[in-house]
Write a protein that holds these residues in place. Sequence first.
Motif, PDB file in Angstrom:
ATOM      1  N   ILE A 173       0.840  -1.203   0.000  1.00 36.55           N
ATOM      2  CA  ILE A 173       0.000   0.000   0.000  1.00 36.55           C
ATOM      3  C   ILE A 173       0.871   1.248   0.000  1.00 36.55           C
ATOM      4  O   ILE A 173       0.599   2.220  -0.711  1.00 36.55           O
ATOM      5  CB  ILE A 173      -0.952  -0.016   1.213  1.00 36.55           C
ATOM      6  CG1 ILE A 173      -1.972  -1.149   1.075  1.00 36.55           C
ATOM      7  CG2 ILE A 173      -1.659   1.317   1.377  1.00 36.55           C
ATOM      8  CD1 ILE A 173      -2.844  -1.365   2.302  1.00 36.55           C
ATOM      9  N   LEU A 174       1.951   1.210   0.791  1.00 32.23           N
ATOM     10  CA  LEU A 174       2.846   2.358   0.876  1.00 32.23           C
ATOM     11  C   LEU A 174       3.435   2.713  -0.484  1.00 32.23           C
ATOM     12  O   LEU A 174       3.519   3.893  -0.852  1.00 32.23           O
ATOM     13  CB  LEU A 174       3.981   2.054   1.853  1.00 32.23           C
ATOM     14  CG  LEU A 174       5.030   3.161   2.022  1.00 32.23           C
ATOM     15  CD1 LEU A 174       4.441   4.359   2.739  1.00 32.23           C
ATOM     16  CD2 LEU A 174       6.249   2.635   2.763  1.00 32.23           C
ATOM     17  N   HIS A 175       3.832   1.703  -1.242  1.00 30.68           N
ATOM     18  CA  HIS A 175       4.445   1.965  -2.551  1.00 30.68           C
ATOM     19  C   HIS A 175       3.486   2.713  -3.465  1.00 30.68           C
ATOM     20  O   HIS A 175       3.908   3.585  -4.230  1.00 30.68           O
ATOM     21  CB  HIS A 175       4.875   0.645  -3.204  1.00 30.68           C
ATOM     22  CG  HIS A 175       5.988  -0.033  -2.468  1.00 30.68           C
ATOM     23  ND1 HIS A 175       6.264  -1.378  -2.628  1.00 30.68           N
ATOM     24  CD2 HIS A 175       6.889   0.425  -1.565  1.00 30.68           C
ATOM     25  CE1 HIS A 175       7.298  -1.704  -1.845  1.00 30.68           C
ATOM     26  NE2 HIS A 175       7.676  -0.634  -1.200  1.00 30.68           N
ATOM     27  N   VAL A 194      17.502   3.078   0.327  1.00 27.66           N
ATOM     28  CA  VAL A 194      16.772   1.807   0.454  1.00 27.66           C
ATOM     29  C   VAL A 194      15.872   1.590  -0.762  1.00 27.66           C
ATOM     30  O   VAL A 194      15.948   0.564  -1.454  1.00 27.66           O
ATOM     31  CB  VAL A 194      15.944   1.781   1.760  1.00 27.66           C
ATOM     32  CG1 VAL A 194      15.122   0.499   1.839  1.00 27.66           C
ATOM     33  CG2 VAL A 194      16.854   1.913   2.972  1.00 27.66           C
ATOM     34  N   GLY A 195      15.009   2.566  -1.047  1.00 25.46           N
ATOM     35  CA  GLY A 195      14.127   2.448  -2.206  1.00 25.46           C
ATOM     36  C   GLY A 195      14.893   2.433  -3.510  1.00 25.46           C
ATOM     37  O   GLY A 195      14.529   1.717  -4.450  1.00 25.46           O
ATOM     38  N   LEU A 210      18.840  11.954  -6.749  1.00 29.24           N
ATOM     39  CA  LEU A 210      19.275  12.361  -5.408  1.00 29.24           C
ATOM     40  C   LEU A 210      20.064  11.255  -4.738  1.00 29.24           C
ATOM     41  O   LEU A 210      21.106  11.504  -4.101  1.00 29.24           O
ATOM     42  CB  LEU A 210      18.061  12.745  -4.554  1.00 29.24           C
ATOM     43  CG  LEU A 210      17.291  14.008  -4.968  1.00 29.24           C
ATOM     44  CD1 LEU A 210      16.025  14.147  -4.109  1.00 29.24           C
ATOM     45  CD2 LEU A 210      18.162  15.253  -4.823  1.00 29.24           C
ATOM     46  N   ALA A 211      19.571  10.009  -4.852  1.00 30.54           N
ATOM     47  CA  ALA A 211      20.251   8.873  -4.213  1.00 30.54           C
ATOM     48  C   ALA A 211      21.640   8.670  -4.799  1.00 30.54           C
ATOM     49  O   ALA A 211      22.588   8.337  -4.068  1.00 30.54           O
ATOM     50  CB  ALA A 211      19.411   7.611  -4.378  1.00 30.54           C
ATOM     51  N   ALA A 234      10.551   9.081   3.722  1.00 28.80           N
ATOM     52  CA  ALA A 234      11.581   8.493   2.855  1.00 28.80           C
ATOM     53  C   ALA A 234      12.976   8.906   3.321  1.00 28.80           C
ATOM     54  O   ALA A 234      13.913   8.101   3.326  1.00 28.80           O
ATOM     55  CB  ALA A 234      11.359   8.930   1.406  1.00 28.80           C
ATOM     56  N   ASP A 235      13.119  10.151   3.743  1.00 31.20           N
ATOM     57  CA  ASP A 235      14.401  10.619   4.267  1.00 31.20           C
ATOM     58  C   ASP A 235      14.768   9.911   5.561  1.00 31.20           C
ATOM     59  O   ASP A 235      15.938   9.641   5.833  1.00 31.20           O
ATOM     60  CB  ASP A 235      14.352  12.128   4.518  1.00 31.20           C
ATOM     61  CG  ASP A 235      14.606  12.942   3.253  1.00 31.20           C
ATOM     62  OD1 ASP A 235      14.958  12.346   2.222  1.00 31.20           O
ATOM     63  OD2 ASP A 235      14.450  14.178   3.309  1.00 31.20           O
TER      64      ASP A 235
END
Length: 696
Positions: free
Chosen positions: A482-484, A527-528, A552-553, A520-521
């Motif tokens: 659900i989060l995704h 991680v993602g 950004l990653a 997310a930060d």
Amino acid sequence: MNDVVSYKRDGEIGVITINNPPVNALGHAVRQGILDALAQGTADDDAKALIITGGGRTFPAGADIREFGKPPQEPSLPDVINQLEASKKLLIAAVHGTALGGGMEITLGCDYRVALDSAKMGLPEVHLGLLPGAGGTQRLPRLIGAKAAMEAIVAGKPMKAAQLQKMGVVDKVVSGDLMAQALDYARQLVAKDAPLRPVRDLEVKAESADIFSDFEKSIARKSRGFLAPFHCIKAVQAATESSDFEAGLKRERELFAELLKSPESAAQRHVFFAEREVAKIPGIDKKTAKRDIEQVGIIGAGTMGGGIAMNFLSAGIPVRVLEMKQEALDKGVALIRKNYEATAKKGRMTSDQVEKCMALLDTTLAYDDLSEVDLVIEAVFENMKVKKEVFGELDRVCKKGAILATNTSTLDVNEIAQSTKRPEDVIGMHFFSPANVMKLLENVRGDKTSDEVIATVMALSKRIGKVGVLVGVCNGFVGNRILHKRQHQATQLVNEGATPAQVDKVLFDFGLPMGPFAMADLAGLDVGWRIREGLREDDPANAPEYNWLDALAEQKRWGQKTGGGVFDYAEGDRTPRPSDVTAAEIEKYRKEKGIETRDVSDDEILERCLYVMVNEGAKILEEGIAMRPLDVDIVWIYGYGFPVYRGGLMFWADQVGLDKIYAKIKQFHEEAGEDEWKPSALLEKLAGQGKGFGDL
């Protein structure tokens, strides 16, 4: 007399005993029984004083939850307590176990209170979105002062007997045989002709004119969105504004009625019942045998592995942690000790308790040293190849009957199980970070996981202080799947013209602890990013396209841990601040994709981020990944901070109206054409029937 309350005399002391197992809940039969026993004791000329106590393991531990939502039956609890208080005979409450809610209010209707040293008392109604409605907000301030009463009622926590005595609630704390000591205490009171002491006759004053407004300010952040804490304050304040006790009771009843009808209380009561129901697994007999878990092995001493270890150590279960290098083990053990010592500095545990936990911790560099553990949990890098190698080793070394668990947050538990010769012993145990703090434990049932393993792990969840929810296998299970979807919509909204700060503010204002980009930060953008990179390598045709978050990653802007992610962070400060670097990457991405930006409203942000979650939750229910809507609610409350006063994702959707949500989802699907907006068949069906998820 009835079967649940008895009266008998011991010499010159009459004893009223409530015996309604398991917790002496104050249902209708008990309330009537108390009045009948009180009448008998009052009429007994040989009884010089009366004791009221609980049979079995506890004094009444509160209302009978089976009566929640049903029409009230006389006598009401307030009437019972009023009659206890009006008794012309000395009345002593003898308390053991937990006197909670109405149970504590009964003690306040007595003249004196004696408690076993192990007893606890409290008024936890605030956690149901209510206030103590049987005079508790009026009597407690008269006994201990307005400030102390207000703090205790708003906290809603059980308090120990010694603390209660210090506060002035309990008159005498005893050890050993409660009844013998209570009878002795009652006889002492009779011998010295102790006066009747109805609490309602005591004077109450506010310690200062500002205590109520100051207290409201002090709880404003923690109680954001909740109604009950502030109604509790108003009720206690009413006790100080008039010497007329009945006027205070009337105000208490008015405020209680407002709360009872409020959506916040309905949501909190739903969560109360859902948390208890979630442990009951349809199709698995309550008598299913459970395996003994006396020693646990954990693969990985990193942040997650160490956090998982702490859960078991704190529950008194020995843990052996495996790592590949001594340096990693030493670092992991040091972090566990540091976390425990930080807890001790806050006064939540003693230094002796820290040492007891650490003494249960053992380490190793060899898989063979896990041969005798009853449960092993791997917490290694989120990569299928790595996890399958680990499970191949565990299959080789672990004893027959050992449970093999993976902490994966997204990967296929069935595929992991195939790397062993005992898939029936394999299960997912998805802890949430930080694992030693977060209450949720997503237990993932594989196709071949045995009922015995499921029953064991669900019971173990409670033993280590977690709320265990059983879910099925799919990418991301219930929570992250659900989060995704929500994260994707949040990113899309920024692509179209919103800012990360705007999206975060909308969801924070809704009641979530933080927005999707601040979250997310906190988790780490790396991680993602690594998960997306893995998908691009393994399944290029279905992999997510490269976007500004990946950019950004790649710059090692991984969030709070590097001082910058979507937002910038000052050293030692977790406050997210808009970033020029992020703004530039977003603008670059928009230009590359030819996106013309527009103004995005707060309403659109809320609808797109939340309705996509509801739609995915409905699909999860269709597929049987979650067994009940309440399972989804509990996952999102305890895993992601969905506001309790909204009752969880699916409960909230019912309050909004599935017909309204379905219409919007259909509209978004027509406009965007994205598969994630394709309406769930279950949602469409329920909306068409005018029903909600609660009707399932």
